[in-house]
Design a protein around this motif. Structure first.
Motif, PDB file in Angstrom:
ATOM      1  N   ARG A  29       0.825  -1.210   0.000  1.00  0.00           N
ATOM      2  CA  ARG A  29       0.000   0.000   0.000  1.00  0.00           C
ATOM      3  C   ARG A  29       0.865   1.268   0.000  1.00  0.00           C
ATOM      4  NH1 ARG A  29      -3.245  -3.317   3.314  1.00  0.00           N
ATOM      5  NH2 ARG A  29      -2.264  -2.575   5.220  1.00  0.00           N
ATOM      6  N   ILE A  30       1.971   1.236   0.752  1.00  0.00           N
ATOM      7  CA  ILE A  30       2.867   2.395   0.759  1.00  0.00           C
ATOM      8  C   ILE A  30       3.491   2.589  -0.618  1.00  0.00           C
ATOM      9  CG2 ILE A  30       5.014   3.308   1.731  1.00  0.00           C
ATOM     10  CD1 ILE A  30       4.321   1.878   4.335  1.00  0.00           C
ATOM     11  N   ALA A 194      18.576   5.040  -1.045  1.00  0.00           N
ATOM     12  CA  ALA A 194      19.074   5.652   0.192  1.00  0.00           C
ATOM     13  C   ALA A 194      18.057   6.618   0.775  1.00  0.00           C
ATOM     14  CB  ALA A 194      20.396   6.369  -0.091  1.00  0.00           C
ATOM     15  N   GLY A 195      17.430   7.418  -0.094  1.00  0.00           N
ATOM     16  CA  GLY A 195      16.400   8.333   0.403  1.00  0.00           C
ATOM     17  C   GLY A 195      15.222   7.598   1.006  1.00  0.00           C
ATOM     18  N   THR A 196      14.842   6.502   0.380  1.00  0.00           N
ATOM     19  CA  THR A 196      13.741   5.695   0.923  1.00  0.00           C
ATOM     20  C   THR A 196      14.112   5.104   2.275  1.00  0.00           C
ATOM     21  OG1 THR A 196      13.084   5.136  -1.346  1.00  0.00           O
ATOM     22  CG2 THR A 196      12.165   3.799   0.428  1.00  0.00           C
ATOM     23  N   LEU A 197      15.364   4.644   2.413  1.00  0.00           N
ATOM     24  CA  LEU A 197      15.803   4.076   3.691  1.00  0.00           C
ATOM     25  C   LEU A 197      15.806   5.124   4.795  1.00  0.00           C
ATOM     26  CD1 LEU A 197      18.718   1.715   2.560  1.00  0.00           C
ATOM     27  CD2 LEU A 197      16.539   1.036   3.570  1.00  0.00           C
ATOM     28  N   ALA A 212      13.346  -2.989   0.492  1.00  0.00           N
ATOM     29  CA  ALA A 212      12.445  -3.488  -0.552  1.00  0.00           C
ATOM     30  C   ALA A 212      11.646  -2.357  -1.180  1.00  0.00           C
ATOM     31  CB  ALA A 212      11.506  -4.540   0.034  1.00  0.00           C
ATOM     32  N   LEU A 213      11.206  -1.397  -0.350  1.00  0.00           N
ATOM     33  CA  LEU A 213      10.461  -0.251  -0.875  1.00  0.00           C
ATOM     34  C   LEU A 213      11.343   0.586  -1.800  1.00  0.00           C
ATOM     35  CD1 LEU A 213       7.836   1.385  -0.849  1.00  0.00           C
ATOM     36  CD2 LEU A 213       8.695   2.588   1.165  1.00  0.00           C
ATOM     37  N   GLY A 214      12.616   0.732  -1.459  1.00  0.00           N
ATOM     38  CA  GLY A 214      13.532   1.477  -2.317  1.00  0.00           C
ATOM     39  C   GLY A 214      13.692   0.840  -3.681  1.00  0.00           C
ATOM     40  N   PHE A 215      13.808  -0.480  -3.715  1.00  0.00           N
ATOM     41  CA  PHE A 215      13.902  -1.169  -5.008  1.00  0.00           C
ATOM     42  C   PHE A 215      12.598  -1.061  -5.786  1.00  0.00           C
ATOM     43  CE2 PHE A 215      17.608  -3.338  -3.128  1.00  0.00           C
ATOM     44  CZ  PHE A 215      18.475  -3.282  -4.203  1.00  0.00           C
ATOM     45  N   ILE A 259      14.747  -9.373  -6.579  1.00  0.00           N
ATOM     46  CA  ILE A 259      15.413  -8.717  -5.452  1.00  0.00           C
ATOM     47  C   ILE A 259      14.433  -8.484  -4.306  1.00  0.00           C
ATOM     48  CG2 ILE A 259      16.487  -6.565  -4.703  1.00  0.00           C
ATOM     49  CD1 ILE A 259      17.844  -6.392  -7.414  1.00  0.00           C
ATOM     50  N   VAL A 260      13.255  -7.955  -4.620  1.00  0.00           N
ATOM     51  CA  VAL A 260      12.266  -7.696  -3.566  1.00  0.00           C
ATOM     52  C   VAL A 260      11.811  -9.004  -2.930  1.00  0.00           C
ATOM     53  CG1 VAL A 260       9.949  -6.809  -3.126  1.00  0.00           C
ATOM     54  CG2 VAL A 260      11.517  -5.533  -4.582  1.00  0.00           C
TER      55      VAL A 260
END
Length: 644
Positions: A29-30, A194-197, A212-215, A259-260
């Motif tokens: 959802r995010i 990196a920004g997502t992390l 996973a969200l970053g990928f 990857i995810v």
């Protein structure tokens, strides 16, 4: 190039999340929400970049393009959009849009594209803005139904084919330039990760989920191809740069799924919670249900089951109403999940026929929740192929700490009282959920219970057929929640095999084909558990005149079937255990399994819904979730059960 590197493709991301079963989880959802915002910003940045990258224009010309674009957007939203709302309101409820309305909108799309192209912004931007102002409702549904197959089946493949033809790999001669482009692309992707992390750490999100969200945010698709093609047409990108960017984008998007899957799914631990079945929960405690809905016809059945389950403020029922939609090649179905997942509101996106059904699916639940105290309903939708839909259901049940999954039967009652199949895939889905569910499962066969609810029938006559085993104990635990309902008259009938017949039944079950031997020790152990469960039930319901308990001693399964046939005809609802898995039923039901037409109902449930049964009754077939591990033999319950 900066716009192309920052974009996230919403349609491609939705498909990836659906394939790896992350569409209904928090991460999915995010990611979907972020992708929509990213998609919107990408179109705006695209318009700005086109306006300022025209090398032949003066600064005043670029300013003119920007101001003209802003005026175009304002006119669309404050002049054209009210007209579209007026046209949409002219369509009555239940009617479809006229062909003249569709032609008018298509003419508007063409005109908007021409205007933006004349201004100096790409024609894609005009079509996109015009699409934003189309109101949700019958008008947008008609547009999607008429245009989606043509666009996704012909125009979209042609666009990608043309982009592929324009990608000249032979131009990749300067390895230094190619290496620098790949490096820039990799740095942009790493920067996005990196920004997502950083944001994930600020929001206390686990590291693996943030990674996973970053990928996922690096998923590329249609809009990036549009941007790259525009850059090539504007001579911002040469053939070598264009080919490099296309190949790197395709490669990175292809790597997102594995990857995810390895980063997130492999680290997803089984959620630990105690109340995986009803027997472990107290009858006066909160009950968490996951009810699955295929069509609006399932709604009255589910509501009648909730109503008879006696929801109160002391013993509330928290229900997750899950609309199951089959995943097809049409991308619009993805919008159903994004607009509904975790939101108990009416659908805000127009889509195909499944979308049109969604308000009819969820509105009755909202009305029932407002009218009845003790019931809380959260509506959700999952879009998945039937072959893997059971994974979505089971994952959602585990994430929400559900104690019971309620499934509709794959057959529905006809006018003459017989049962006809709805969809063969639903039968396979039910069987897969029964085999892999992380909690107890119930299949509800409604053959008149919802009709009696609609007639406001006050008295309800319910019968529990108890043969023994974990599934029957779970059925009795569900029936315990009905005790507080003043309109329910509950009858519990326990069938006991006559003394001296245990060894005979155990030997016959082991000698028959496809049957599993039941040892005498196992029979004694299961009977001890049955005695304890019944003893607790009788203690809890002592003094309640609406509860009756009877024990019937039978010699074999034929006598048990005859006793059921001879029961009083006033019972309209039967609650039984499935008793089909190994050591999950009684020796009385073992010989009936070979005659079962629907194994998901078990031998007793199948008999009650068959045409051979003398009465038309509703049936709830329950299968208990039995945790792994060595069993602990309980202390035998005190004697005191009278036999009749």
């Amino acid at each position: 190039m900066g716009v192309a590197l920052s974009v996230t493709a919403f349609p491609v991301l939705a498909r990836i999340l659906a394939e790896i079963k992350l569409l209904n989880c928090d991460l999915g959802r995010i990611a979907m929400s972020a992708a929509i915002v990213n998609d919107m910003c990408s179109w705006i940045l695209l318009a700005l970049s086109i306006a300022i990258t025209d090398t032949k224009a003066s600064p005043l010309s670029s300013l003119y393009v920007l101001l003209s674009g802003v005026v175009f957007v304002l006119i669309c939203f404050f002049v054209v959009r009210p007209i579209m709302w007026w046209v949409s309101r002219q369509i009555r409820e239940g009617e479809t849009a006229k062909d003249s309305h569709v032609c008018l909108i298509l003419a508007g799309v063409l005109l908007a594209s021409i205007i933006t192209d004349a201004i100096g912004i790409h024609s894609f931007f005009g079509s996109f803005v015009y699409g934003l102002i189309i109101p949700n409702g019958p008008l947008s549904i008609a547009l999607i139904e008429k245009l989606e197959d043509f666009i996704t089946g012909l125009l979209l493949p042609l666009f990608f084919a043309i982009s592929g033809l324009r990608t000249n790999i032979a131009k990749l001669n300067d390895f230094i330039t190619v290496g620098l482009l790949v490096l820039v692309f990799a740095l942009a992707s790493v920067g996005k990760i990196a920004g997502t992390l950083l944001v994930a750490a600020f929001c206390n999100m686990p590291f693996r989920e943030g990674l996973a969200l970053g990928f996922l945010m690096n998923t590329r698709g249609l809009i990036e191809m549009i941007i790259l093609n525009i850059g090539r047409d504007k001579e911002v990108l040469d053939d070598e740069s264009f080919a490099t960017m296309v190949l790197v984008s395709v490669t990175l998007t292809a790597l997102v799924t594995p990857i995810v899957t390895n980063v997130y799914r492999s680290s997803r631990l089984r959620v630990g919670y105690k109340r995986r079945n009803l027997q472990l929960a107290k009858p006066d405690s909160e009950l968490r249900l996951l009810v699955c809905v295929h069509t609006p016809r399932n709604i009255p059945s589910i509501i009648s089951l909730l109503d008879i389950s006696n929801p109160t403020k002391r013993a509330p029922i928290f229900t997750y109403a899950l609309h199951l939609v089959e995943l097809t090649s049409r991308a619009s179905n993805m919008l159903i999940v994004h607009n509904y997942a975790g939101i108990n509101k009416t659908l805000s996106s127009a889509s195909t026929s499944a979308t049109a059904l969604s308000p009819h699916i969820f509105t009755p639940f909202e009305t029932y929740e407002q009218q009845v105290g003790g019931v809380s309903v959260q509506q959700m939708t999952t879009v998945s192929p039937y072959s893997t839909m059971h994974e979505d259901v089971c994952n959602l049940a585990e994430d929400r700490h559900v104690s019971l999954i309620v499934l509709p039967f794959h057959k529905q009652q006809t006018v003459d009282g017989s049962m006809e199949p709805i969809n063969p895939s639903i039968k396979s889905l039910n069987e897969n959920i029964l085999a892999s569910a992380p909690c107890s499962v119930a299949i509800f066969v409604d053959r008149g219970l919802s009709a009696s609810t609609a007639r406001l029938t006050t008295a309800r006559y319910v019968a529990v057929l108890f043969f023994g085993g974990p599934d029957d104990r779970e059925a009795l635990s569900f029936a315990s929640r009905l005790v507080g309902n003043v309109n329910v008259s509950l009858t519990v009938v326990r069938f006991i095999l006559a003394e001296g017949q245990d060894s005979v039944c155990a030997w016959s079950s082991s000698s028959a084909p496809d049957q599993i031997a039941i040892s005498i020790d196992e029979i004694v152990y299961q009977r001890a558990l049955d005695d304890e469960c019944l003893h607790e039930f009788l203690i809890r319901t002592r003094g309640n005149n609406s509860i009756s308990y009877t024990e019937k001693v039978v010699q074999n399964s034929e006598e048990a079937v005859g006793a059921i046939q001879n029961m009083e005809s006033m019972h309209e609802f039967y609650i039984v255990g499935r008793g089909y898995k190994e050591n999950s039923g009684s020796t009385l039901t073992e010989t009936l399994k070979q005659w079962t037409e629907c194994p998901e109902l078990g031998p007793i449930g199948d008999m009650l819904v068959s045409s051979d049964f003398s009465r038309v009754v509703s049936v709830l077939v329950v299968q208990q979730y039995v945790p792994d591990g060595p069993p602990v033999i309980p202390t035998p319950a005190p004697a005191g059960f009278g036999r009749e």
